[in-house]
Design an enzyme around this catalytic site. Structure first.
Site, short mmCIF file in Angstrom:
data_model
loop_
_atom_site.label_atom_id
_atom_site.label_comp_id
_atom_site.label_asym_id
_atom_site.label_seq_id
_atom_site.Cartn_x
_atom_site.Cartn_y
_atom_site.Cartn_z
N GLU A 119 -10.22 29.63 47.16
CA GLU A 119 -9.92 30.88 46.46
C GLU A 119 -10.66 30.94 45.12
OE1 GLU A 119 -6.27 32.86 48.14
OE2 GLU A 119 -5.42 31.14 47.08
N GLU A 139 -3.18 27.02 54.73
CA GLU A 139 -1.80 27.35 54.34
C GLU A 139 -0.90 27.72 55.51
OE1 GLU A 139 -4.06 27.99 50.45
OE2 GLU A 139 -4.46 28.03 52.61
#
Length: 263
Positions: A119, A139
């Protein structure tokens, strides 16, 4: 020019100024360069200084060691904090890493670039990767989702099907595939990652700084990412408040497969 450091940073974040170039180094190699809340604040402070210093024209984001660029947030700290409502620096839901930095940022990726590490990467402009680097968003394997902008930025940076592969399957890709899909600009031997990034930064510094900053600002603002970022935070809240979001990190810590219930 002798490198200068920003004294307010924790030892797990390093900040140097080399002429027109700022170098921000994630410095927690013993923990895969996973981020703590202090490190997030330190990175914000470093990039705020870079952004506000007219003598600095390009930044390089890199990491210590030869194994990991960044493994994201330290889940042992992050998940309890998020369950208690701590937004870990994302209180403004329209912003994500480097949203307001219109000077160029080059990522020098020296290993694992996963979860929050990927990210951070999506907020950079140019990316140099080591041959052994890997990229992924795992995730969902642990019942949570990445809320650092990946649902918004990633499908705009690489093909839709590959973005969905990363988001939905949770398995990583290697550096060569990252290059093939345009996620990174160049793949080089590990020893050449930072030198290559410095060479690219020096090339940018030969250009007109106002023109460079304006070119980036137009490109970023034209994407209109803010409403998507708000949506990501709003819908992400229902995941992080679920029983599965508690079970996944617990299973991760206990080194066992999670037992999800869909609630």
């Amino acid at each position: 020019m002798k490198p200068k450091t920003l004294p307010s940073l924790p030892p797990t974040m390093q900040y140097e100024k080399r002429g027109r170039i700022a170098i921000v180094t994630i410095n927690r190699p013993e923990a895969m360069n996973a981020f703590t809340a202090d490190m997030l604040r330190g990175m914000d402070a470093a990039f705020a200084d870079f952004n506000g210093d007219p003598e600095l024209w390009v930044a390089i984001l890199t990491a210590a060691g030869d194994k990991s660029f960044c493994a994201g947030m330290d889940l042992k700290e992050a998940i309890p904090a998020m369950a208690d409502g701590d937004e870990l620096g994302y209180e403004d839901h329209t912003k994500r890493p480097f949203s307001d930095v219109f000077k160029p940022i080059i990522a020098a990726v020296n290993g694992y670039c996963i979860a929050g590490g990927l990210e951070f990467l999506q907020g950079t402009d140019l990316r140099i990767a080591a041959e052994h680097a890997t990229f992924g968003l795992g995730e969902v394997r642990w019942g949570i989702i990445p809320t650092g902008g990946s649902h918004i930025r990633l499908p705009r940076q690489i093909p839709w099907a590959v973005a969905m592969e990363l988001l939905l399957m949770g398995r990583p890709i290697d550096a060569r595939r990252a290059y093939d899909i345009g996620l990174v600009n160049q793949v080089v031997p590990a020893a050449d990652v930072l030198p290559t990034a410095l060479t690219w930064a020096e090339t940018i510094c030969k250009n007109g700084p106002l023109a460079v900053r304006t070119a980036k600002e137009i490109a970023v603002r034209a994407l209109g990412l803010e409403s998507g970022f708000v949506l990501e935070k709003a819908l992400g809240a229902r995941v992080f408040s679920s029983a599965d979001a508690a079970e996944g990190p617990r299973a991760f810590a206990e080194k066992r497969p999670p037992r999800f219930t869909g609630r």
